[in-house]
Motif scaffolding. Structure first.
Motif, short mmCIF file in Angstrom:
data_model
loop_
_atom_site.label_atom_id
_atom_site.label_comp_id
_atom_site.label_asym_id
_atom_site.label_seq_id
_atom_site.Cartn_x
_atom_site.Cartn_y
_atom_site.Cartn_z
N GLY A 186 0.82 -1.21 0.00
CA GLY A 186 0.00 0.00 0.00
C GLY A 186 0.85 1.25 0.00
O GLY A 186 0.53 2.22 0.67
N ILE A 187 1.95 1.22 -0.77
CA ILE A 187 2.82 2.40 -0.86
C ILE A 187 2.31 3.27 -2.02
O ILE A 187 2.27 2.81 -3.16
CB ILE A 187 4.29 1.99 -1.12
CG1 ILE A 187 4.73 0.91 -0.12
CG2 ILE A 187 5.19 3.21 -1.03
CD1 ILE A 187 4.70 1.33 1.32
N TRP A 188 1.92 4.48 -1.71
CA TRP A 188 1.26 5.34 -2.69
C TRP A 188 1.92 6.72 -2.76
O TRP A 188 2.58 7.16 -1.82
CB TRP A 188 -0.20 5.57 -2.29
CG TRP A 188 -1.06 4.36 -2.19
CD1 TRP A 188 -0.85 3.13 -2.73
CD2 TRP A 188 -2.32 4.27 -1.49
NE1 TRP A 188 -1.88 2.28 -2.43
CE2 TRP A 188 -2.79 2.95 -1.66
CE3 TRP A 188 -3.07 5.17 -0.74
CZ2 TRP A 188 -4.01 2.52 -1.12
CZ3 TRP A 188 -4.27 4.74 -0.20
CH2 TRP A 188 -4.74 3.42 -0.39
N LEU A 189 1.67 7.40 -3.86
CA LEU A 189 1.71 8.86 -3.91
C LEU A 189 0.31 9.30 -3.51
O LEU A 189 -0.68 8.78 -4.03
CB LEU A 189 2.01 9.37 -5.32
CG LEU A 189 3.30 8.90 -6.00
CD1 LEU A 189 3.35 9.41 -7.44
CD2 LEU A 189 4.53 9.38 -5.24
N HIS A 190 0.21 10.22 -2.56
CA HIS A 190 -1.13 10.66 -2.16
C HIS A 190 -1.07 12.09 -1.65
O HIS A 190 -0.02 12.73 -1.62
CB HIS A 190 -1.75 9.70 -1.13
CG HIS A 190 -1.11 9.68 0.23
ND1 HIS A 190 -1.13 10.74 1.10
CD2 HIS A 190 -0.44 8.68 0.88
CE1 HIS A 190 -0.52 10.41 2.23
NE2 HIS A 190 -0.08 9.17 2.13
N MET A 191 -2.21 12.61 -1.24
CA MET A 191 -2.32 14.00 -0.81
C MET A 191 -1.56 14.23 0.48
O MET A 191 -1.54 13.38 1.38
CB MET A 191 -3.79 14.34 -0.62
CG MET A 191 -4.62 14.16 -1.88
SD MET A 191 -4.86 15.69 -2.76
CE MET A 191 -6.17 16.40 -1.77
#
Length: 233
Positions: A186-191
């Motif tokens: 669950g490694i993301w680019l996010h806000m």
């Protein structure tokens, strides 16, 4: 919800969840005259070789230090054989910094080169037309838990999955972990919420909107990420 909390959560309470390139190594310092335009600035041979030959978009994440949560994200695009700097933004990474051996709940972001294949979020896809960007899954299931501090509630309005220990072609919150749960996921680019994450990279809302409109599966985008020392190694 376990997959959702990959990158968020106060105090890491979640699980893991246009100048030419030589002009900037992610710090804003000029390197013109010494840098090779065919290489991503600040990235050494080890990781440079892992960038796919057909990749024409690189999201480079330059961490301030191995134990720092502060970083700079630079989007590079390839024209011919040369990489060009398109945009850059201040960002955050794992609260405890970076690691080359990421494990669930270590609150460090993984160092490496990872493809970017899928996106999603609570909000509608900001790409101008269907099919113009990464495959996008809109769902209320991305919403951050309301028991988190309010400053974290919008973290997953937009997310782009970093293909670390996940199955490509699935929504970012798919819980499947091919390398096992202990390796995190669950490694993301996010806000961005203004501070470090559990393991993800967080950016301002305009940056996420720009990336969602710009990243193109046909250009095989990848993230090259790590603290500056590991990137140069």
């Amino acid at each position: 919800m376990a997959a959702l909390s990959a990158c968020g959560g106060p105090s890491g309470r979640g699980a893991d969840a246009s100048a030419s390139a030589p002009a900037d190594d992610g710090t804003g310092r000029s390197g013109a005259g010494t840098a090779d335009p065919a290489r991503i600035p600040g990235v050494g041979d080890r990781l440079q070789r892992r960038i796919p030959a057909d990749s024409r978009q690189v999201v480079a994440v330059y961490g301030d230090g191995s134990d720092s949560a502060d970083s700079t994200v630079v989007l590079y695009t390839k024209q011919g054989s040369a990489w060009h700097r398109a945009r850059s933004w201040a960002a955050h990474n794992g609260t405890k910094g970076w690691t080359t051996d990421h494990h669930e709940n270590d609150r460090r972001s993984p160092v490496g080169v990872f493809t970017l294949s899928d996106a999603g979020g609570v909000l509608p896809d900001p790409a101008p037309a269907p099919g113009s960007g990464l495959p996008y899954t809109r769902s209320a299931s991305f919403a951050a838990p309301r028991w988190w501090d309010k400053s974290y509630w919008r973290d997953f309005d937009y997310v782009i999955a970093i293909d670390y220990n996940r199955v490509k072609g699935t929504p970012p919150n798919d819980p499947t972990r091919p390398e096992g749960a202990s390796k995190g996921g669950g490694i993301w680019l996010h806000m961005d919420h203004g501070s470090g994450t559990s393991a993800c990279v967080s950016l301002p809302e305009p940056a996420m909107e720009y990336l969602l409109r710009t990243l193109d599966p046909d250009r095989h985008p990848v993230a090259v990420m790590g603290d500056r020392a590991h990137l140069k190694a």
